[in-house]
Design an enzyme around this catalytic site. Sequence first.
Site, PDB file in Angstrom:
ATOM      1  N   ASN A  65      69.710  12.354  19.411  1.00 11.15           N
ATOM      2  CA  ASN A  65      69.034  11.234  18.750  1.00 11.15           C
ATOM      3  C   ASN A  65      70.069  10.118  18.598  1.00 11.15           C
ATOM      4  O   ASN A  65      70.902  10.151  17.691  1.00 11.15           O
ATOM      5  CB  ASN A  65      68.506  11.705  17.389  1.00 11.15           C
TER       6      ASN A  65
ATOM      7  N   ARG B  69      65.351  11.898  21.673  1.00  7.93           N
ATOM      8  CA  ARG B  69      64.339  11.275  20.823  1.00  7.93           C
ATOM      9  C   ARG B  69      64.294   9.784  21.155  1.00  7.93           C
ATOM     10  O   ARG B  69      65.326   9.114  21.181  1.00  7.93           O
ATOM     11  CB  ARG B  69      64.721  11.449  19.361  1.00  7.93           C
TER      12      ARG B  69
ATOM     13  N   HIS C 180      56.461   7.983  14.067  1.00 12.84           N
ATOM     14  CA  HIS C 180      56.591   9.374  13.588  1.00 12.84           C
ATOM     15  C   HIS C 180      55.650  10.336  14.313  1.00 12.84           C
ATOM     16  O   HIS C 180      55.251  11.364  13.769  1.00 12.84           O
ATOM     17  CB  HIS C 180      56.289   9.504  12.080  1.00 12.84           C
TER      18      HIS C 180
ATOM     19  N   ARG D  95      60.435  -1.128   2.759  1.00 10.59           N
ATOM     20  CA  ARG D  95      59.454  -1.902   3.538  1.00 10.59           C
ATOM     21  C   ARG D  95      58.157  -2.063   2.753  1.00 10.59           C
ATOM     22  O   ARG D  95      57.745  -1.158   2.036  1.00 10.59           O
ATOM     23  CB  ARG D  95      59.150  -1.177   4.864  1.00 10.59           C
TER      24      ARG D  95
ATOM     25  N   GLU E 160      61.063  17.635  13.920  1.00 11.74           N
ATOM     26  CA  GLU E 160      60.919  16.841  15.138  1.00 11.74           C
ATOM     27  C   GLU E 160      61.860  17.342  16.241  1.00 11.74           C
ATOM     28  O   GLU E 160      61.510  17.348  17.415  1.00 11.74           O
ATOM     29  CB  GLU E 160      61.210  15.371  14.823  1.00 11.74           C
TER      30      GLU E 160
END
Length: 410
Positions: A7, A92, A181, A242, A393
């Site tokens: 990743n 990823r 996601h 956010r 993941e």
Amino acid sequence: MNVLVVNAGSSSLKYQLFDTNTETVYAKGICERIGSEGSLIDHKQLIKGLKVEKQIPMKDHSEAMKIVVDALTDPEHGCISGMDEIEAVGHRVVHGGAFFSQSILLSDDVLAKLELCRDFAPLHTPAHIMGIKGCLEVMPDKPQVLVFDTAFHQTMKPEAYMYALPYEYYEKYGIRRYGAHGTSHRFVSGVMAELLGKPVEDTKIVTCHIGNGSSISAVKGGKVVDTSMGFTPLAGVEMGTRCGDIDPAIVPYMMEKDGLSTEEVNTVMNKKSGFLGISGFSSDSRDLEAAIANGPDDPHYERADLAVNILKHQIKKYIGAYAALMNGLDAVVFTAGIGENNPHLREIVCEDMEYFGIEINKELNAVTLRQPNIVKLSTDASKTAVYLIPTNEELVIARDTAAIASALKA
Ligand code: ADP
């Protein structure tokens, strides 16, 4: 099969080495501050429980990859005897645009398409490309597989992914909902479908991935019908920093009132909003929960409580909306940092949801630490199942990589 999961971020590279036959993680770690002073590797060998942290210069991702391979093959804290024991690499990738609806073997054509996704994820895509090129330099003969966070959402119909802007913006710039996601939503909805014990085609699941970044998906029959993140990961529910969905007219209004540039207004919405913006002191749910637990005497109590209640309100709305879209609801899943670790949020989301057949057991829900296990939160009487399912993941990336690499050998 031994699969290295990578990743790559702009200045970091996280990795895990899996044996996909037993689904065991042999080693994992992170290279940080790649390309600057003080770069280091933090490596954990999980079989013997060894840990090393070493400052070591890494001028780019290719050097970082060499250092990762050195750590994995080190006689003392490594776990394999040579690079030939790594059979494939899985990457990823945050954004695959509309090009990729599933994981794919790296090729020149794939890399060219990924280049076209730069604009959609300007911070992540160049980093992924550096990570991929770094692996190609160090392990040119290994199959490399790309696993996209957006791929699982590619099943949405146009009515779900289109914005009601002039159509030309979709045609010219690809402005549409892509979601995020996806690998996590795919993993937890897959586990949930199995737990429901009925054919996946008949399942209706809402997955709530709630962390620093959060998204909620409606997964019907194993396919995403809708998801809360949009063209960018700014959309949807309130997050750590956010803002999530707001009236779009607020943007030009703030710009005009405060004389903000595009970059400044983007910073306000991405870095200064959410939990941080509302509470005025922290983006971390643990800090907010501590202030709430202290009660009204805590100077942050009121706004911490407001920040958490905004998120609760929004998650409830998504669950309701998605139950309507799917014409039913078999299960709600909580996952990711907050979804797995914040019993208070789960409890208030599930409160007063009898209409949807949701009833949770407060004692079962009171799990606080990051659970390695799946926990059923709903009571036996609850018509809709509610589960905490820890996301994984990396495991999905390792599985997809092994499947694609094995097919090459066959
Ligand atoms: P990211 O989106 O960056 O991957 P995470 O999924 O790790 O983020 O979620 C980060 C959030 O999860 C933070 O708000 C943090 O407070 C919360 N969190 C993570 N671990 C715990 C824990 N053990 N207990 C309570 N909250 C936690």
